[in-house]
Write a protein that holds these residues in place. Structure first.
Motif, mmCIF file in Angstrom:
data_model
loop_
_atom_site.group_PDB
_atom_site.id
_atom_site.type_symbol
_atom_site.label_atom_id
_atom_site.label_comp_id
_atom_site.label_asym_id
_atom_site.label_seq_id
_atom_site.Cartn_x
_atom_site.Cartn_y
_atom_site.Cartn_z
ATOM 1 N N ALA A 109 0.825 -1.211 0.000
ATOM 2 C CA ALA A 109 0.000 0.000 0.000
ATOM 3 C C ALA A 109 0.861 1.265 0.000
ATOM 4 O O ALA A 109 0.548 2.245 -0.696
ATOM 5 C CB ALA A 109 -0.930 -0.009 1.210
ATOM 6 N N HIS A 122 -6.297 -3.480 -6.071
ATOM 7 C CA HIS A 122 -6.805 -3.992 -4.801
ATOM 8 C C HIS A 122 -5.991 -5.226 -4.434
ATOM 9 O O HIS A 122 -5.443 -5.900 -5.312
ATOM 10 C CB HIS A 122 -8.280 -4.365 -4.922
ATOM 11 C CG HIS A 122 -9.139 -3.287 -5.514
ATOM 12 N ND1 HIS A 122 -9.956 -2.479 -4.772
ATOM 13 C CD2 HIS A 122 -9.298 -2.888 -6.813
ATOM 14 C CE1 HIS A 122 -10.579 -1.630 -5.554
ATOM 15 N NE2 HIS A 122 -10.204 -1.851 -6.809
ATOM 16 N N ILE A 135 -7.115 -4.681 1.021
ATOM 17 C CA ILE A 135 -6.962 -3.239 0.839
ATOM 18 C C ILE A 135 -7.417 -2.824 -0.566
ATOM 19 O O ILE A 135 -7.488 -3.642 -1.480
ATOM 20 C CB ILE A 135 -5.509 -2.775 1.049
ATOM 21 C CG1 ILE A 135 -4.589 -3.386 -0.017
ATOM 22 C CG2 ILE A 135 -5.040 -3.111 2.451
ATOM 23 C CD1 ILE A 135 -3.192 -2.789 -0.045
ATOM 24 N N LEU A 171 -7.289 3.246 0.740
ATOM 25 C CA LEU A 171 -6.660 3.088 2.050
ATOM 26 C C LEU A 171 -5.897 4.338 2.501
ATOM 27 O O LEU A 171 -6.078 4.767 3.664
ATOM 28 C CB LEU A 171 -5.731 1.873 2.054
ATOM 29 C CG LEU A 171 -5.050 1.598 3.400
ATOM 30 C CD1 LEU A 171 -6.074 1.164 4.450
ATOM 31 C CD2 LEU A 171 -3.964 0.531 3.263
ATOM 32 N N ARG A 177 -8.272 6.891 3.955
ATOM 33 C CA ARG A 177 -8.878 6.447 5.217
ATOM 34 C C ARG A 177 -7.877 6.555 6.357
ATOM 35 O O ARG A 177 -8.223 6.927 7.489
ATOM 36 C CB ARG A 177 -9.373 5.009 5.069
ATOM 37 C CG ARG A 177 -10.533 4.880 4.074
ATOM 38 C CD ARG A 177 -10.775 3.434 3.691
ATOM 39 N NE ARG A 177 -11.162 2.618 4.823
ATOM 40 C CZ ARG A 177 -11.117 1.286 4.835
ATOM 41 N NH1 ARG A 177 -10.677 0.641 3.765
ATOM 42 N NH2 ARG A 177 -11.505 0.613 5.886
ATOM 43 N N PHE A 201 -4.455 -1.772 10.182
ATOM 44 C CA PHE A 201 -5.561 -2.404 9.453
ATOM 45 C C PHE A 201 -6.779 -2.613 10.357
ATOM 46 O O PHE A 201 -7.914 -2.598 9.881
ATOM 47 C CB PHE A 201 -5.101 -3.717 8.840
ATOM 48 C CG PHE A 201 -4.175 -3.545 7.660
ATOM 49 C CD1 PHE A 201 -4.443 -2.593 6.690
ATOM 50 C CD2 PHE A 201 -3.041 -4.317 7.523
ATOM 51 C CE1 PHE A 201 -3.601 -2.422 5.606
ATOM 52 C CE2 PHE A 201 -2.194 -4.159 6.445
ATOM 53 C CZ PHE A 201 -2.462 -3.196 5.481
ATOM 54 N N THR A 228 -8.635 0.666 10.373
ATOM 55 C CA THR A 228 -9.296 0.989 9.096
ATOM 56 C C THR A 228 -10.287 -0.091 8.668
ATOM 57 O O THR A 228 -10.764 -0.066 7.525
ATOM 58 C CB THR A 228 -8.245 1.177 7.989
ATOM 59 O OG1 THR A 228 -7.425 -0.001 7.896
ATOM 60 C CG2 THR A 228 -7.366 2.387 8.282
ATOM 61 N N SER A 252 -9.887 -3.197 7.939
ATOM 62 C CA SER A 252 -9.376 -3.913 6.771
ATOM 63 C C SER A 252 -9.013 -5.363 7.054
ATOM 64 O O SER A 252 -8.627 -6.096 6.133
ATOM 65 C CB SER A 252 -8.129 -3.191 6.232
ATOM 66 O OG SER A 252 -8.396 -1.855 5.911
#
Length: 421
Positions: free
Chosen positions: A335, A345, A365, A369, A372, A393, A396, A398
């Motif tokens: 990321a 993704h 993800i 991301l 966020r 994560f 968020t 995730s």
């Protein structure tokens, strides 16, 4: 394909990969002929209990007995085969007790019996029989040093076999003269039987090798007994025939995920089932391949998914690390490298349902991301540097939380590239 559709497809591919390694679905196809006499079952690993239950279902009319050990929380009900639980990834007293009981069961087999070994990933810690003069406390220290060492899984298993009284073919030797058949689920790059649970039922291919160089890699905290065993002149392994049957592998699971992608009109690109190295470095490399796919249609034209498996490492330096496993560290590095590039993704998760020592299998993800993370006042680079991917994560929303899947074919990674816009 919008973001919700991309996430759903990634999750469908992961679920297919796990299902392809479900003992209830695949074990019966690999069984030997039913024995005339007793079948004594031994085994260890995160899938050992599920494999035992699948065996009982497949052979309701066979005289089955024996014992297997699995990780806490991975047990399933059985009627004829005893299931015990122990600690993973660091062994405990239950691990040693299980190993002793498994060795005793194997030694009790006669020449007319069939010994069926059910082996899967995690067996190294779950079935701990320290080689004299090593103690269990020494073994625990060694395991912790291995987990922090950054060594490849192959080098870790070299150490584990040298320091064990059950690994490296010693369980097979205990079962002689009974016939021994091993059913295994692979969680290692290359599906090397000597590496799956450190090879308790196959000859040790590194028994005659000098392993003294590993002493320096493990550092000054290595117990003296372990140091002496690794420094001692190597002895050749006993030779014997091994009937070893792989019932599930990382490649089989990648192919199952590829079929899901094809049905969705997405081109699967299998990059290999044995990718290794530092998780963060692999994340950077995979970001480059994803960018090439998006920009140039190489190695495939979008929509395409880059599928890979294997086991990366996370080398912990000085200071207290945050929370995370190799899959979430890979994803966070990916990321950071992608910087929110549209149309990309990704999902990375351990097929056993537990990434490292956390309660998540991994994470998923999308290009949203970075935004966020910024809205929460967090810093992706700082989290990566502090090995705190789980916390980011989690914040968020995730994480992928499956609970124990009762199988284990190592890590699953899927990077989905779709046309942006």
């Amino acid at each position: 394909m919008n973001q919700d559709q991309a996430r759903a497809l990634l999750r469908d591919m992961f679920d297919a990969a796990v299902a392809a390694a479900d003992p209830a679905q695949v074990l019966a196809d690999h069984l030997p002929p039913k024995p005339q006499g007793r079948c004594i079952v031994v085994g260890a690993g995160k899938s050992a209990a599920a494999m035992a239950a699948a065996l009982e279902a497949a052979w309701p009319d066979v005289d089955l007995s024996g014992i297997v050990v699995t990780r806490h929380g991975h047990q399933v009900p059985t009627r004829r085969i005893t299931v015990c639980q122990a600690s993973h990834p660091v062994p405990d007293a239950a691990s040693q007790d299980a190993a002793e009981r498994i060795l005793a069961a194997a030694k009790a087999a006669g020449p007319d019996d069939l010994v069926l070994a059910l082996i899967s990933g995690g067996g190294s810690a779950l079935m701990a029989a320290p080689r004299a003069p090593l103690t269990l406390e020494d073994k625990i220290v060694v395991n912790r040093l291995l987990l922090r060492s950054g060594l490849t899984i192959e080098d870790m298993n070299r150490v584990r076999r040298r320091l064990s009284a059950i690994k490296g073919g010693r369980l097979a030797q205990a079962a002689a003269p009974a016939r021994l058949v091993t059913l295994a689920i692979s969680d290692v790059p290359g599906d090397d039987p000597a590496a799956i649970a450190s090879g308790p039922t196959v000859p040790d291919p590194t028994a005659g090798q000098d392993l003294s160089w590993l002493v320096d890699r493990l550092g000054p905290d290595l117990p003296q007994a372990a140091r002496d065993l690794l420094m001692a002149p190597p002895q050749p392994a006993a030779a014997f025939d091994a009937d070893y049957r792989l019932i599930a592998t990382p490649q089989m699971s990648l192919l199952a995920a590829a079929r899901v992608a094809e049905r969705a009109g997405v081109t699967p690109v299998l990059l290999g089932d044995a990718l290794e190295g530092e998780a963060a470095q692999l994340g950077i490399a995979m970001a480059g391949i994803a960018r090439a796919t998006a920009a140039h249609g190489t190695p495939a034209t979008a929509p395409a998914v880059l599928l890979s498996g294997g086991e990366t490492t996370v080398t912990i330096g000085l200071g207290d690390p945050g929370r995370g496993g190799r899959n979430t560290e890979f994803l966070l590095s990916l990321a950071v490298a992608l910087r929110g590039q549209p149309g990309i993704h990704a999902l990375a998760a351990d097929t056993d349902g537990i990434d490292g020592t956390e309660d998540a299998a991994g994470a998923i993800i999308g290009p949203d991301l970075p935004q966020r993370v910024a809205e929460l006042g967090l810093d992706m680079r700082a989290a990566l540097a502090g090995h705190d991917s789980y916390s980011l994560f989690d914040a968020t929303d995730s994480l992928i939380c499956t609970g124990p899947t009762l199988t284990n074919v190592n890590d699953f990674r899927a990077v989905l590239v779709v046309p942006a816009g």
